[in-house]
Enzyme design. Structure first.
Site, PDB file in Angstrom:
ATOM      1  N   GLN A 121      -0.324  -4.884  -8.563  1.00  0.00           N
ATOM      2  CA  GLN A 121      -0.511  -5.667  -9.332  1.00  0.00           C
ATOM      3  C   GLN A 121      -0.655  -7.183  -8.557  1.00  0.00           C
ATOM      4  O   GLN A 121      -1.381  -8.274  -9.331  1.00  0.00           O
ATOM      5  CB  GLN A 121       0.656  -5.753 -10.230  1.00  0.00           C
ATOM      6  CG  GLN A 121       0.820  -6.861 -11.239  1.00  0.00           C
ATOM      7  CD  GLN A 121      -0.254  -6.899 -12.162  1.00  0.00           C
ATOM      8  OE1 GLN A 121      -0.532  -5.721 -12.999  1.00  0.00           O
ATOM      9  NE2 GLN A 121      -0.960  -8.131 -12.723  1.00  0.00           N
ATOM     10  N   LYS A 122      -0.599  -7.146  -7.355  1.00  0.00           N
ATOM     11  CA  LYS A 122      -0.726  -8.440  -6.905  1.00  0.00           C
ATOM     12  C   LYS A 122      -2.242  -8.901  -6.810  1.00  0.00           C
ATOM     13  O   LYS A 122      -2.266 -10.087  -6.980  1.00  0.00           O
ATOM     14  CB  LYS A 122      -0.250  -8.309  -5.315  1.00  0.00           C
ATOM     15  CG  LYS A 122      -0.174  -9.560  -4.405  1.00  0.00           C
ATOM     16  CD  LYS A 122      -0.515  -9.352  -3.030  1.00  0.00           C
ATOM     17  CE  LYS A 122      -1.550 -10.468  -2.763  1.00  0.00           C
ATOM     18  NZ  LYS A 122      -2.253  -9.770  -1.455  1.00  0.00           N
TER      19      LYS A 122
ATOM     20  N   HIS B 263       1.055  -1.354  -0.229  1.00  0.00           N
ATOM     21  CA  HIS B 263      -0.042   0.131   0.098  1.00  0.00           C
ATOM     22  C   HIS B 263       0.842   1.197  -0.175  1.00  0.00           C
ATOM     23  O   HIS B 263       0.536   2.336  -0.802  1.00  0.00           O
ATOM     24  CB  HIS B 263      -0.929   0.063   1.287  1.00  0.00           C
ATOM     25  CG  HIS B 263      -1.927  -1.266   1.239  1.00  0.00           C
ATOM     26  ND1 HIS B 263      -1.603  -1.991   2.281  1.00  0.00           N
ATOM     27  CD2 HIS B 263      -3.112  -1.401   0.565  1.00  0.00           C
ATOM     28  CE1 HIS B 263      -2.636  -3.164   2.091  1.00  0.00           C
ATOM     29  NE2 HIS B 263      -3.447  -2.504   1.185  1.00  0.00           N
TER      30      HIS B 263
END
Lengths: 280, 280
Positions: free
Chosen positions: A148-149, A37
């Protein structure tokens, strides 16, 4: 950093910034912030004058047997971390502020949900698309930042922006990892010490599959079988191992073009996901 | 009046107006404009600097056996009428411009669609909500203008704006009627001469029901029966006659508070709708 708990309040912050010709970057989160984050907040801060971070654990995207109630929350820690990473405004609404009554309509995702997390979490991406549309309408940023995770989530948000002509840029940032390769996730706190030690096998398996493709193996079934084989030694349970075209999320027999390798893996108290994108 | 056929083009018009601090009113239509539409354009012009009118016959809101292909179209006439009524920009996109590929998601309306037009037109309001959300995101007006004639549509758009926190004001304008009371509608052109002469019975029946309620009859079933009785003399076929609370669209046994009387009536080549709202 300013904290706003109401829709009216956050809108006034953004409106005031707009009057001063400031651009607005937005990082929607469910809180319990980790370095993933924080990298999104930093990326937003590098490009925009005002960075809005939202923290909202969205009940709509949790199934009846999922972990909404026990999803980890720590607002004071989040507040500190968001501030240090460069957030200007923290939007922290209650469930009642976001859903004052039962929703009379939702966004219903009809494509790209029969694979990966969509297959095992029915309705999940409807809930994600619905809350993200609400947040986009509330904050009205120039650009929104996602990790992108959560590859399928990013694909669906990209589709949503395109399908509804939402006037917001999408910025996808790389997955942030622990030193041993485990993808950072709010759910990693649920791992036992043994599971935590073992969990890098998820990323190692993705890397292995990617190497095999790059070395010339183009048969999807063979890559899948070899990746599953490698995961057998771990103590958890496979939800899925997938190799798909990206971003279309189709299952080609022969791998070519842009490919996503993806794994979802159940430990006792946490379901972890990770993925790897490459050109086949 | 400027005509824009592309999303990019209409956005540039609005952006340019915004830079000059102009407010933007928006009137979405399916074209074949009549005085009802023109009253919306005039209302928008009275309040806003820039008035955008869209003309788009939205395939998503027509059922497989409905009248999408033969829905009346007359762009040159519409262009003239919109200009005279005060439109500044006409947004006239093709189906391909609005739907370059199959929609991977839509808005799915889960409440307020089991009655009135929703009951006989499954999926219709999903299509309406989806295209209106797209148009709202494309045009980004301050205020959007809809006609009260499409009462259920207005209720669902109001719900959509609230549910998704869309930053747009909704303005509902009164139904415009022919001298004999028939509600203006693009579909009135499909009536035969005999049907056209008879069609005011729809509004007369609504007025009759309203008078009976105002005279003290509060039983929903009695009002319904009396309205249906009055329609029996007409040559078409009832789709529905309804008396509901408004805007909640519930069916109360005893009428009180805000009430909507509504009729949908099939003639040979046209399905007409009309409604009447009153305090019981």
């Amino acid at each position: 950093m300013i904290i706003q708990e109401t829709i009216k309040g956050i809108r006034e912050e953004v409106k005031s910034a707009r009057r001063k010709k400031r651009t607005v970057g937005f990082v929607p989160t469910m809180g319990f912030l980790h370095e993933g984050h924080l990298s999104l907040i930093q990326a937003a801060k590098a490009k925009h004058d005002l960075v809005v971070v939202s923290i909202f654990v969205n009940p709509l995207q949790f199934g009846p047997n999922e972990d909404f109630d026990r999803y980890p929350r720590d607002f004071e820690r989040d507040e500190q971390l968001a501030k240090e990473a460069g957030a200007d405004v923290l939007f922290y609404p209650s469930v009642t502020e976001m859903y004052p009554k039962e929703m009379p309509m939702t966004i219903h995702v009809t494509r790209g949900t029969d694979v990966l997390c969509g297959a095992s979490r029915p309705g999940h991406f409807d809930g994600v698309a619905t809350v993200v549309m609400k947040l986009f309408q509330i904050v009205q940023p120039d650009e929104a930042f996602f990790g992108q995770k959560d590859a399928q989530q990013v694909a669906i948000i990209a589709n949503m922006i395109e399908a509804f002509n939402v006037p917001i840029q999408l910025n996808t940032c790389p997955t942030i990892r622990e030193e041993d390769g485990l993808a950072k996730s709010s759910r990693n706190v649920y791992l036992t010490a043994e599971e935590r030690q073992e969990a890098p096998i998820i990323y190692q398996t993705l890397q292995y599959g990617a190497k095999r493709i790059q070395a010339g193996e183009k048969k999807r079934e063979i890559i899948l079988a070899e990746m599953k084989e490698r995961l057998l030694s771990a103590s958890g349970r496979i939800d899925y191992v997938e190799v798909l075209s990206y971003p279309s999320l189709k299952q080609p027999e022969q791998l070519s073009g842009r490919i996503i390798l993806a794994i979802a893996y159940f430990y006792q108290h946490a379901r972890l996901i990770d993925n790897y994108i490459l050109e086949a």
